[in-house]
Design a protein around this motif. Structure first.
Motif, PDB file in Angstrom:
ATOM      1  N   VAL A   2       0.853  -1.181   0.000  1.00 63.45           N
ATOM      2  CA  VAL A   2       0.000   0.000   0.000  1.00 63.45           C
ATOM      3  C   VAL A   2       0.889   1.231   0.000  1.00 63.45           C
ATOM      4  CG1 VAL A   2      -0.234   0.031   2.508  1.00 63.45           C
ATOM      5  CG2 VAL A   2      -1.960   1.131   1.118  1.00 63.45           C
ATOM      6  N   GLY A   3       0.503   2.223  -0.785  1.00 64.98           N
ATOM      7  CA  GLY A   3       1.253   3.463  -0.833  1.00 64.98           C
ATOM      8  C   GLY A   3       0.889   4.344   0.349  1.00 64.98           C
ATOM      9  N   GLY A   4       1.838   4.549   1.217  1.00 64.07           N
ATOM     10  CA  GLY A   4       1.606   5.393   2.376  1.00 64.07           C
ATOM     11  C   GLY A   4       1.265   4.579   3.610  1.00 64.07           C
ATOM     12  N   PRO A   5       1.261   5.242   4.763  1.00 64.37           N
ATOM     13  CA  PRO A   5       1.039   4.533   6.025  1.00 64.37           C
ATOM     14  C   PRO A   5      -0.431   4.240   6.295  1.00 64.37           C
ATOM     15  CG  PRO A   5       1.396   6.860   6.453  1.00 64.37           C
ATOM     16  CD  PRO A   5       1.599   6.650   4.969  1.00 64.37           C
ATOM     17  N   LEU A   6      -0.665   3.201   7.067  1.00 68.17           N
ATOM     18  CA  LEU A   6      -1.991   2.847   7.559  1.00 68.17           C
ATOM     19  C   LEU A   6      -1.983   2.966   9.080  1.00 68.17           C
ATOM     20  CD1 LEU A   6      -2.538  -0.454   5.551  1.00 68.17           C
ATOM     21  CD2 LEU A   6      -3.641   1.738   5.092  1.00 68.17           C
ATOM     22  N   THR A   7      -3.136   3.231   9.650  1.00 61.36           N
ATOM     23  CA  THR A   7      -3.230   3.228  11.106  1.00 61.36           C
ATOM     24  C   THR A   7      -3.373   1.782  11.576  1.00 61.36           C
ATOM     25  OG1 THR A   7      -5.645   3.358  11.164  1.00 61.36           O
ATOM     26  CG2 THR A   7      -4.429   5.459  11.073  1.00 61.36           C
ATOM     27  N   ARG A   8      -3.175   1.583  12.867  1.00 62.31           N
ATOM     28  CA  ARG A   8      -3.348   0.245  13.455  1.00 62.31           C
ATOM     29  C   ARG A   8      -4.784  -0.234  13.229  1.00 62.31           C
ATOM     30  NH1 ARG A   8      -4.406  -2.704  18.142  1.00 62.31           N
ATOM     31  NH2 ARG A   8      -2.802  -4.248  18.607  1.00 62.31           N
ATOM     32  N   GLU A   9      -5.754   0.652  13.414  1.00 59.30           N
ATOM     33  CA  GLU A   9      -7.160   0.283  13.213  1.00 59.30           C
ATOM     34  C   GLU A   9      -7.424  -0.105  11.760  1.00 59.30           C
ATOM     35  OE1 GLU A   9      -9.910  -0.424  15.067  1.00 59.30           O
ATOM     36  OE2 GLU A   9      -8.418  -0.324  16.664  1.00 59.30           O
ATOM     37  N   GLN A  10      -6.843   0.601  10.813  1.00 63.89           N
ATOM     38  CA  GLN A  10      -7.007   0.254   9.398  1.00 63.89           C
ATOM     39  C   GLN A  10      -6.432  -1.126   9.117  1.00 63.89           C
ATOM     40  OE1 GLN A  10      -5.085   3.811   7.854  1.00 63.89           O
ATOM     41  NE2 GLN A  10      -7.024   4.516   6.976  1.00 63.89           N
ATOM     42  N   ARG A  11      -5.238  -1.415   9.667  1.00 64.97           N
ATOM     43  CA  ARG A  11      -4.632  -2.733   9.451  1.00 64.97           C
ATOM     44  C   ARG A  11      -5.508  -3.830  10.047  1.00 64.97           C
ATOM     45  NH1 ARG A  11      -0.027   0.362  10.440  1.00 64.97           N
ATOM     46  NH2 ARG A  11       0.109  -0.322  12.609  1.00 64.97           N
ATOM     47  N   LYS A  12      -6.049  -3.601  11.235  1.00 65.17           N
ATOM     48  CA  LYS A  12      -6.922  -4.596  11.862  1.00 65.17           C
ATOM     49  C   LYS A  12      -8.169  -4.848  11.012  1.00 65.17           C
ATOM     50  CE  LYS A  12      -7.713  -4.416  16.289  1.00 65.17           C
ATOM     51  NZ  LYS A  12      -7.985  -3.950  17.670  1.00 65.17           N
ATOM     52  N   THR A  13      -8.774  -3.782  10.501  1.00 61.66           N
ATOM     53  CA  THR A  13      -9.981  -3.919   9.682  1.00 61.66           C
ATOM     54  C   THR A  13      -9.678  -4.631   8.376  1.00 61.66           C
ATOM     55  OG1 THR A  13     -10.945  -1.931  10.655  1.00 61.66           O
ATOM     56  CG2 THR A  13     -11.831  -2.644   8.533  1.00 61.66           C
ATOM     57  N   ILE A  14      -8.579  -4.259   7.736  1.00 62.63           N
ATOM     58  CA  ILE A  14      -8.192  -4.903   6.479  1.00 62.63           C
ATOM     59  C   ILE A  14      -7.941  -6.389   6.707  1.00 62.63           C
ATOM     60  CG2 ILE A  14      -6.365  -5.057   4.726  1.00 62.63           C
ATOM     61  CD1 ILE A  14      -6.141  -1.936   5.046  1.00 62.63           C
ATOM     62  N   ALA A  15      -7.216  -6.732   7.771  1.00 60.97           N
ATOM     63  CA  ALA A  15      -6.927  -8.143   8.061  1.00 60.97           C
ATOM     64  C   ALA A  15      -8.222  -8.920   8.278  1.00 60.97           C
ATOM     65  CB  ALA A  15      -6.022  -8.265   9.278  1.00 60.97           C
ATOM     66  N   LYS A  16      -9.138  -8.361   9.046  1.00 58.67           N
ATOM     67  CA  LYS A  16     -10.408  -9.034   9.317  1.00 58.67           C
ATOM     68  C   LYS A  16     -11.196  -9.266   8.033  1.00 58.67           C
ATOM     69  CE  LYS A  16     -14.617  -8.680  12.025  1.00 58.67           C
ATOM     70  NZ  LYS A  16     -15.362  -7.908  13.030  1.00 58.67           N
ATOM     71  N   GLU A  17     -11.305  -8.227   7.213  1.00 61.02           N
ATOM     72  CA  GLU A  17     -12.084  -8.349   5.974  1.00 61.02           C
ATOM     73  C   GLU A  17     -11.388  -9.247   4.953  1.00 61.02           C
ATOM     74  OE1 GLU A  17     -13.753  -4.718   4.514  1.00 61.02           O
ATOM     75  OE2 GLU A  17     -14.383  -4.112   6.529  1.00 61.02           O
ATOM     76  N   PHE A  18     -10.065  -9.154   4.866  1.00 62.06           N
ATOM     77  CA  PHE A  18      -9.311 -10.002   3.948  1.00 62.06           C
ATOM     78  C   PHE A  18      -9.471 -11.471   4.328  1.00 62.06           C
ATOM     79  CE2 PHE A  18      -5.166 -11.966   2.716  1.00 62.06           C
ATOM     80  CZ  PHE A  18      -5.299 -11.835   1.356  1.00 62.06           C
TER      81      PHE A  18
END
Length: 60
Positions: A2-18
């Motif tokens: 991903v281009g640019g940083p993600l927040t911890r909450e974004q990473r958690k949400t992406i992991a869950k949905e993925f």
């Protein structure tokens, strides 16, 4: 990647949905899915001949 940083909450949400998508579509066991977030500085990534930072600047 991903281009640019993600927040911890974004990473958690992406992991869950993925994981949910892989489980539903491919029948994978969520406990066996590993996700790696490769956050690339937008100045180190290009689309075609343009760095993402240049595309960002043009969009503003």
């Amino acid at each position: 990647k991903v281009g640019g940083p993600l927040t911890r909450e974004q990473r958690k949400t992406i992991a869950k949905e993925f994981c949910g998508t892989l489980a539903r579509v491919a029948g994978k066991n969520i406990a066996t899915i590993y996700t790696v977030f490769d956050e690339v500085d937008r100045d180190y990534w290009a689309v075609g001949e343009d760095l993402l930072t240049d595309k960002d600047a043009k969009a503003k």
